[in-house]
Structure formats: C-alpha cells, structure tokens
Design an enzyme around this catalytic site. Structure first.
Site, PDB file in Angstrom:
ATOM      1  N   TYR A 117       0.830  -1.292  -0.136  1.00 25.21           N
ATOM      2  CA  TYR A 117       0.025  -0.163   0.153  1.00 25.21           C
ATOM      3  C   TYR A 117       0.843   1.177  -0.037  1.00 25.21           C
ATOM      4  O   TYR A 117       0.672   2.120  -0.859  1.00 25.21           O
ATOM      5  CB  TYR A 117      -0.909   0.067   1.144  1.00 25.21           C
ATOM      6  N   GLY A 123       4.974  -3.971  13.337  1.00 23.60           N
ATOM      7  CA  GLY A 123       5.081  -3.035  12.116  1.00 23.60           C
ATOM      8  C   GLY A 123       4.750  -1.469  13.093  1.00 23.60           C
ATOM      9  O   GLY A 123       5.035  -0.458  12.358  1.00 23.60           O
TER      10      GLY A 123
END
Ligand code: UD1
Length: 334
Positions: free
Chosen positions: A144, A289
């Site tokens: 993304y 993350g």
C-alpha cells in the site's frame, strides 16, 4: 473553481467535499462505492444545502473518466480513490498495485486529454517517515505504502515533462473525527484496524473492549504516540492545496498534521471525557510494524498555504462520538 473528487464518498473525500462546497467551490464526485456509501453523497448535500453531480464510476474505467471530463468543466482533481488497507495490501499486493496505479494513471491521462492541469494527490502516510517533506522516501513497509510512493514519483516525472502541470502531494498520518453535525464520518467495513473507529465502537456497545497494542514502548506512558488530525482540518488543507495549484505549477509535497503526538491512553481518556462513556481496555502485545511515535513537521503547510490545524484532540473525540452515536452501525445499507 470546479473540483473533481475521485473517491469523494469516502471518509476524507466526503469531508473535503463539504469544505469545498462551503468555500464556494463547485464539485463533482466520482466513486465506485466499493468501500464507501452513496448515502454519504446525500449527507454532503444535506449538510451544505448544495447539489452537484455524483458519478457511480470506477476511475480505472477510462471511458467512465472521459465522460466525466466531457460532461463537466473541471479545474482541479483531488485524487482519493484507491485501496488503503495496509494489512490487506501485504496479502494481495498485485491487486493493490493494479488498482492504485491504474486509477492514478487513468485519471492523469484523461486529465491531459481534457487539458486539466491541477492535481492533488491525497497521499496519506507513505511510511511513518518522512517527518519532513524533503527527506528521501526510502523503503515503504507495505505494498500500500509503495503504491503511494510510486504515484508520487509518477507525478514528479509528469510535472517535469509538462511545465503546465501542477501537483501537490499531501501527506498526513492519523485523520480522525467527523463533521460536527455527525452526519458523515468514518465507516470501516468489518473489524476496524484503526484506533478511533475501534474506540468509538466499544463506546457505543458494538465491541466489548479495546486491546491497546503494547504498553512497554519507550514513551512517557508506554503506549505509542501519533499525530491525530481532525478530518475537517485535513479537509481544509485539501482546499488550500487546490487553491495553491491554481497559481503554482510544478510538484511539491506538503505534510498536514498538528505536530503534537498523543498516546493511546491519552486518546482513550479524551474519548471517555468527550462521550461520557467508559472505554474498557486491556494492554496486549505490540502490533507488528508499529513504531513507538511519530508526528508531522507541518511548518511547510503554514508557509505555503497559511494552513494550521485548528481542532483539539477533545474536538476530534467529540465529533467522532457525534458520528458514532448518531450512526451506531455506520451508514444505512442500501
Ligand atoms: C495507520 C496506517 C496509516 C494510516 C492510518 C490512518 C499502518 C502501519 N499505518 O496508522 O497508513 O494512514 O492508520 O489513520 O497501519 N492501536 C491500539 N489498538 C487498536 C488499534 C490501534 O492500541 O485496536 C494503536 C496502534 O498500536 C497505534 C495507534 O493506536 O499506536 C494508532 O493506530 P492506527 O489508528 O491503526 O494508526 P497507525 O497505525 O498509526
């Protein structure tokens, strides 16, 4: 100024639509409603008392986009349309590259055919960094993010080749809140990935409790800190960017943020105060993350656009609650 909003029925698109209409601009919306609702378009009309064309169109469909430019005299495009779930993009990267790149390229090519030369890319966060606009883009943590970086690069090359073209790359981190009327807001499908929709669904009784992802970060209270920005401030930033493109050819990246980070626990507390509802939570493990903290340096937005965030965290929570309490299940299904 007549502005085409691709993805204009989505969360940020719908708020930007309201801002533009209230500022006297005309708008056209194109949306395929794959992750948004046509009800949002009706609500934009209700809030502003103004009408505008709305096309049920997928902007990767060249003929559909050509038709929009044929039927409307467009001065500027604000491009929101695209897939945006970070986790999903890791699982189905090709679909993300196909859709996001195809959408941007199709719109840009059709703009060229129609001699429209102003483009705002609602880039969002490429990656937690860059904090400042002049830092290198670097590697992105998800497909993304990479599609966003690739579209930024495409725009740089396109502006280099065509001196008449003007593009602003808007970067921002955590938009939250809603229009103060509570008529439009963020309506995620399924289990929310993001903090505020999750908190709001707990407060309204749709979910039992929030899991705070990590309580042992090197931050003052051990939870992650983020630059939360009221979506109406973000919408105002998009309007300023559109005005800026009218006078300034070339390409520039601009951060939109408050510059002040808040922790997950601070947000929970602010939401509790704003809603008067308890938000039960447990501290769970860290989410893969997540970075401990980041925020935007928004000095350039002030310098170029005269833009500065106006709303406080309390305002953001109040308006998120206005939306969630009036629309506990999100927009009514068609
Ligand atoms: C994410 C996206 C970013 C996007 C932004 C939109 C990633 C890596 N980044 O940022 O591209 O622009 O959303 O708002 O996904 N949290 C919890 N419990 C929850 C949900 C979140 O504790 O149930 C915490 C997270 O650990 C984080 C903070 O809340 O510290 C904000 O999370 P989130 O709303 O998902 O935003 P980001 O991850 O910052």
């Amino acid at each position: 100024m007549n502005v085409l909003l691709t993805g204009g029925a989505g969360y940020i698109g719908s708020h930007t639509a309201v801002e533009l209409l209230n500022r006297g601009c005309d708008i056209v919306i194109a949306d395929d409603y794959s992750n948004s609702s046509p009800v949002a378009v009706e609500r934009i009309r209700q809030i502003t008392g103004r009408d505008f064309p709305a096309y049920h169109a997928d902007v990767t469909d060249r003929e559909a986009v050509r038709r929009i430019f044929r039927e409307n005299k467009i001065d500027c495009v604000i491009h929101f349309a695209g897939k945006k779930a970070v986790g999903e993009s890791v699982k189905i990267p090709l679909s993300y590259y196909r859709t996001n790149l195809d959408a941007a390229l199709t719109v840009l090519e059709c703009m060229k055919e129609a001699s429209v030369s102003r483009f705002i890319f609602s880039s969002g966060s490429l990656n937690p960094i860059p904090y400042r606009e002049d830092m290198p883009r670097g590697e992105c943590s998800s497909p993304y993010g990479t599609t966003k970086a690739m579209i930024e690069k495409i725009l740089e090359d396109a502006c280099h080749a065509d001196p008449a073209l003007s593009a602003v790359l808007l970067r921002y981190f955590n938009p939250i809140g809603a229009h103060p009327s509570g008529l439009i807001g963020e309506d995620p499908q399924g289990i929310p990935n993001n903090l505020l929709p999750y908190i709001a669904q707990v407060a309204v009784g749709r979910r039992e409790k929030l899991t705070v992802f990590g309580g042992d970060y090197p931050t003052p209270d051990g939870t992650c800190r983020r630059d939360y920005l009221h979506v109406m401030d973000l919408a105002a930033g998009h309007h300023r960017a559109a005005c800026y493109t009218m006078e300034h050819p070339g390409v520039t990246a601009v951060n939109l943020g408050t510059g002040t980070p808040y922790s997950v626990l601070e947000v929970i507390e602010a939401f509790r105060k704003a809603s008067g509802r308890e938000v039960p939570y447990v501290i769970g493990p860290r989410r893969a993350g997540d970075l401990p903290e980041y925020w935007a340096d928004a000095a350039k937005a002030k310098e170029l656009f005269g833009w500065q965030a106006q709303y406080t965290l309390q305002d953001m929570c109040r308006d998120t609650w206005a939306w969630q309490s009036k629309n506990p299940q999100g927009y009514p299904k068609a």
